[in-house]
Design an enzyme around this catalytic site. Structure first.
Site, PDB file in Angstrom:
ATOM      1  NE  ARG A 183      -7.642  -8.538   8.089  1.00  0.00           N
ATOM      2  CZ  ARG A 183      -8.233  -9.414   7.274  1.00  0.00           C
ATOM      3  NH1 ARG A 183      -8.888  -8.991   6.202  1.00  0.00           N
ATOM      4  NH2 ARG A 183      -8.211 -10.707   7.528  1.00  0.00           N
ATOM      5  CD  GLU A 199     -14.243  -5.469   8.794  1.00  0.00           C
ATOM      6  OE1 GLU A 199     -14.464  -6.688   8.955  1.00  0.00           O
ATOM      7  OE2 GLU A 199     -13.477  -5.043   7.923  1.00  0.00           O
ATOM      8  CG  HIS A 233     -14.435  -8.485   5.750  1.00  0.00           C
ATOM      9  ND1 HIS A 233     -13.638  -8.195   6.821  1.00  0.00           N
ATOM     10  CD2 HIS A 233     -13.677  -9.322   4.977  1.00  0.00           C
ATOM     11  CE1 HIS A 233     -12.477  -8.819   6.713  1.00  0.00           C
ATOM     12  NE2 HIS A 233     -12.478  -9.509   5.578  1.00  0.00           N
TER      13      HIS A 233
HETATM   14  P1  NAD Z   1       0.461 -11.672   1.015  1.00  0.00           P
HETATM   15  O1  NAD Z   1       1.184 -11.915   2.276  1.00  0.00           O
HETATM   16  O2  NAD Z   1       0.531 -12.691  -0.075  1.00  0.00           O
HETATM   17  O3  NAD Z   1       0.924 -10.279   0.400  1.00  0.00           O
HETATM   18  C1  NAD Z   1       1.064  -9.126   1.164  1.00  0.00           C
HETATM   19  C2  NAD Z   1       2.218  -8.340   0.596  1.00  0.00           C
HETATM   20  O4  NAD Z   1       2.259  -7.071   1.235  1.00  0.00           O
HETATM   21  C3  NAD Z   1       3.577  -8.994   0.819  1.00  0.00           C
HETATM   22  O5  NAD Z   1       4.198  -9.275  -0.409  1.00  0.00           O
HETATM   23  C4  NAD Z   1       4.340  -7.961   1.637  1.00  0.00           C
HETATM   24  O6  NAD Z   1       5.689  -7.913   1.302  1.00  0.00           O
HETATM   25  C5  NAD Z   1       3.616  -6.704   1.257  1.00  0.00           C
HETATM   26  N1  NAD Z   1       3.852  -5.589   2.165  1.00  0.00           N
HETATM   27  C6  NAD Z   1       4.120  -5.623   3.488  1.00  0.00           C
HETATM   28  N2  NAD Z   1       4.319  -4.371   3.954  1.00  0.00           N
HETATM   29  C7  NAD Z   1       4.166  -3.536   2.900  1.00  0.00           C
HETATM   30  C8  NAD Z   1       4.258  -2.124   2.743  1.00  0.00           C
HETATM   31  N3  NAD Z   1       4.548  -1.319   3.777  1.00  0.00           N
HETATM   32  N4  NAD Z   1       4.037  -1.607   1.526  1.00  0.00           N
HETATM   33  C9  NAD Z   1       3.753  -2.399   0.476  1.00  0.00           C
HETATM   34  N5  NAD Z   1       3.675  -3.750   0.555  1.00  0.00           N
HETATM   35  C10 NAD Z   1       3.868  -4.307   1.756  1.00  0.00           C
HETATM   36  O7  NAD Z   1      -1.060 -11.391   1.445  1.00  0.00           O
HETATM   37  P2  NAD Z   1      -2.360 -11.596   0.543  1.00  0.00           P
HETATM   38  O8  NAD Z   1      -2.841 -13.003   0.692  1.00  0.00           O
HETATM   39  O9  NAD Z   1      -2.127 -11.045  -0.797  1.00  0.00           O
HETATM   40  O10 NAD Z   1      -3.396 -10.700   1.367  1.00  0.00           O
HETATM   41  C11 NAD Z   1      -3.314  -9.299   1.324  1.00  0.00           C
HETATM   42  C12 NAD Z   1      -4.302  -8.686   2.298  1.00  0.00           C
HETATM   43  O11 NAD Z   1      -5.626  -9.052   1.942  1.00  0.00           O
HETATM   44  C13 NAD Z   1      -4.148  -9.115   3.744  1.00  0.00           C
HETATM   45  O12 NAD Z   1      -4.354  -7.999   4.565  1.00  0.00           O
HETATM   46  C14 NAD Z   1      -5.275 -10.118   3.957  1.00  0.00           C
HETATM   47  O13 NAD Z   1      -5.663 -10.222   5.299  1.00  0.00           O
HETATM   48  C15 NAD Z   1      -6.341  -9.465   3.106  1.00  0.00           C
HETATM   49  N6  NAD Z   1      -7.433 -10.342   2.686  1.00  0.00           N
HETATM   50  C16 NAD Z   1      -8.688  -9.786   2.696  1.00  0.00           C
HETATM   51  C17 NAD Z   1      -9.749 -10.541   2.252  1.00  0.00           C
HETATM   52  C18 NAD Z   1     -11.136  -9.972   2.298  1.00  0.00           C
HETATM   53  O14 NAD Z   1     -12.075 -10.700   2.563  1.00  0.00           O
HETATM   54  N7  NAD Z   1     -11.320  -8.703   2.034  1.00  0.00           N
HETATM   55  C19 NAD Z   1      -9.556 -11.852   1.792  1.00  0.00           C
HETATM   56  C20 NAD Z   1      -8.252 -12.359   1.782  1.00  0.00           C
HETATM   57  C21 NAD Z   1      -7.192 -11.584   2.224  1.00  0.00           C
HETATM   58  C1  MLT Z   2      -9.179 -13.176   5.177  1.00  0.00           C
HETATM   59  O1  MLT Z   2      -8.274 -12.569   5.758  1.00  0.00           O
HETATM   60  O2  MLT Z   2      -9.074 -14.368   4.861  1.00  0.00           O
HETATM   61  C2  MLT Z   2     -10.417 -12.459   4.833  1.00  0.00           C
HETATM   62  O3  MLT Z   2     -10.523 -11.254   5.425  1.00  0.00           O
HETATM   63  C3  MLT Z   2     -11.632 -13.277   4.750  1.00  0.00           C
HETATM   64  C4  MLT Z   2     -12.350 -13.591   6.026  1.00  0.00           C
HETATM   65  O4  MLT Z   2     -12.254 -12.864   6.976  1.00  0.00           O
HETATM   66  O5  MLT Z   2     -13.001 -14.623   6.072  1.00  0.00           O
END
Ligand code: NAD
Ligand code: MLT
Length: 511
Positions: free
Chosen positions: A237, A266, A284
């Site tokens: 994010r 964004e 993104h």
């Molecule tokens: P998840 O909840 O499985 O994992 C996140 C981890 O971060 C957790 O284990 C949590 O304990 C840890 N965390 C929380 N605070 C923390 C800190 N201060 N320091 C270190 N670790 C910490 O989430 P995920 O499914 O792995 O997703 C991770 C990120 O990716 C989210 O922000 C999600 O929105 C983003 N995401 C982005 C896209 C994209 O299109 N770019 C797609 C999917 C997810």
């Molecule tokens: C998510 O949090 O799932 C990703 O950022 C992907 C999206 O926004 O579709």
């Protein structure tokens, strides 16, 4: 407001066709797909829908949730719910659900792609070729083999990134405040305190949610502790890496490159990072694969169909207590909880403070949390708000009532006791019908069905008077129960006036 009464759903972002197809074919739901609605159009149209499904483009603000007077569910086809005002949804009793696993692999693969891109400047070299150049010196890279990758956030995506980058013989270390070190050790990530991470890494990738505690997780102070030339990746994010600090670090040479899929704004209006030669930026795209979109679209649709069919509540981010609340076995217990709450409120209208919900019998061991919500609905029967299982405990707290639950192994029988204000009510089920077994310490000889219209007295009842009043109101006495201290009559129709019946309370329960 039945949370499962979802007839019309609006899909306001671009989603895989499977989503609408499943909603229509398996849920019998009427679906409107209008990706790209303006905020104003969304505000004017949302009132006609029971459900809204979005990706990240639609901003589901408090105003949208207020205008959505029929809304029961907001489905986010993806992980992050930062485009949904979850608190406002909870207050309005609207379930917010996501599909947290559907796009993890795609986001992990993109992260790996960015790490490779940074190590060899692949996008920059490819762009120079398109500009007619053949520049072999400028794009000298470095191997990933033997380098150290720091992974901040070792949840779903962080773990998959680690496993993939280990195949390049990268050393993977990391930090996560929740996932225990012995768990991450199983997938090859040694954890260190954050302060010990910085100086060890050649690459650092962030995979946390955006929280106050993760905003600016990589900032000026962190960069200053890193190895000179460290490369950073953000596919999570915008804002987890402080963008201004990143620009300063790139300009000073402290940071040797950045791969960015996400931005604080964004699309970003400030182009300084995007135009920096050492930055590889993407619009993104983490979840933008056919596979991830199909998975997320299908998952969110199936979750809503499960809710409509009252089979299960999956993926709710603001109602974890309700996960087990949607099944045919739980429904009668929820009715019982509501009825006991309503009865307690009728007997003690001023009741506040702690209300204790106690369950007994193995089958009810994990029912405590949602039965608290059910009891709170009953207690709030006169609130001029739409109260349901999502927001009942929240509203109860607002009026000074804390509903807490405990499980007692004292009895093997499935029973629900609600106590507060010095009074306790014990209930159970007769078939699927909620029943009152006992008020205080006095059991009824036979249990009282908690449905329809009940008349309740403390102490003695003038039965001839009751018969007379019922006859003049064309209502009939169906059952009459006495325990020491209370009498309860079940009557066939409500009375317009009970004043002739002494200290009588009339309680209307669902039929
Ligand atoms: P998840 O909840 O499985 O994992 C996140 C981890 O971060 C957790 O284990 C949590 O304990 C840890 N965390 C929380 N605070 C923390 C800190 N201060 N320091 C270190 N670790 C910490 O989430 P995920 O499914 O792995 O997703 C991770 C990120 O990716 C989210 O922000 C999600 O929105 C983003 N995401 C982005 C896209 C994209 O299109 N770019 C797609 C999917 C997810
Ligand atoms: C998510 O949090 O799932 C990703 O950022 C992907 C999206 O926004 O579709």
């Amino acid at each position: 407001m039945a949370l499962s009464d979802i007839r019309r759903v609006l899909i306001s972002d671009s989603l895989a066709p499977a989503c609408a197809h499943i909603l229509r074919s398996q849920g019998g739901i009427e679906v409107t797909e209008t990706p790209g609605l303006s905020p104003q159009e969304l505000l004017s149209q949302i009132k006609d829908y029971d459900g809204l499904i979005v990706r990240s483009a639609t901003k589901v603000t408090s105003d949208v949730l207020t205008a959505g007077t029929r809304l029961k569910v907001v489905g986010r086809a993806g992980t992050g719910v930062d485009n949904v005002d979850v608190e406002a949804a909870s207050k309005r009793g609207i379930i917010v659900m996501n599909t947290p696993t559907g796009n993890s692999l795609s986001a992990a693969e993109l992260t790996c792609g960015l790490i490779l891109s940074l190590s060899r400047q692949i996008p920059q070299a490819a762009a120079s070729m398109k500009n007619g150049k053949w520049d072999r010196k400028k794009y000298m890279g470095s191997e990933l083999h033997g380098k150290t990758l720091g992974i901040l956030g070792l949840g779903r995506i962080g773990k998959e990134v680690a496993i993939r980058m280990q195949s390049f013989q990268m050393k993977t270390i990391g930090y996560d405040p929740i996932i225990p070190p012995e768990v991450t050790a199983e997938f090859g990530v040694q954890q260190f305190p954050l302060d010990e991470i910085w100086a060890q890494c050649d690459y650092i990738t962030v995979h946390t949610p955006l929280l106050p505690s993760t905003t600016g997780l990589i900032n000026d102070a962190a960069f200053s502790k890193c190895r000179r030339g460290v490369q950073v990746i953000n596919c999570a994010r915008g804002g987890i890496i402080d963008e201004a600090a990143l620009l300063r670090a790139l300009e000073s040479g402290q940071c040797g490159g950045a791969g960015l899929d996400v931005f604080t704004e964004e699309p970003p209006r400030d182009r300084a990072l995007i135009e920096h030669p050492l930055v590889v930026s993407l619009p993104h795209l983490g979840a933008s694969t056919h596979e991830a979109q199909n998975r997320c679209g299908e998952e969110i649709a199936l979750q809503i169909v499960d809710l409509v069919k009252e089979r299960a509540l999956v993926g709710a981010v603001n109602a974890p207590a309700l996960t087990k609340a949607f099944s045919s076995e739980t429904k009668p217990w929820i009715k019982l909880g509501e009825a006991l709450g309503r009865l307690l409120h009728s007997l003690l209208p001023q009741v506040n403070g702690e209300i204790q919900v106690t369950t007994t019998g193995g089958a009810l061991k994990n029912y405590g949390s949602f039965l608290c919500s059910a009891v709170a609905i009953g207690l709030l029967q006169n609130a001029d708000k739409k109260v349901n299982l999502v927001n009942a405990c929240f509203f109860a707290q607002e009026v000074g009532i804390q509903v807490t639950s405990r499980y007692s192994s004292d009895s093997a029988e499935s029973r629900l006791e609600v106590s507060g204000g010095g009074l306790s009510l014990l209930g159970g089920l007769s078939g699927d019908t909620p029943c009152l077994i006992q008020i205080g310490s006095s059991p009824f000889r036979s249990s009282v069905s908690l449905k329809g219209t009940l008349l309740v007295w403390t102490g003695e009842t003038n039965l001839p008077k009751l018969v007379e009043v019922l006859a003049s109101a064309a209502s009939q006495l169906q059952t009459f129960h006495v325990s020491s201290g209370y009498s309860v009559a079940e009557v066939s129709a409500p009375l317009s006036d009970v004043s002739a019946l002494g200290s009588c309370l009339q309680i209307a329960l669902p039929a």
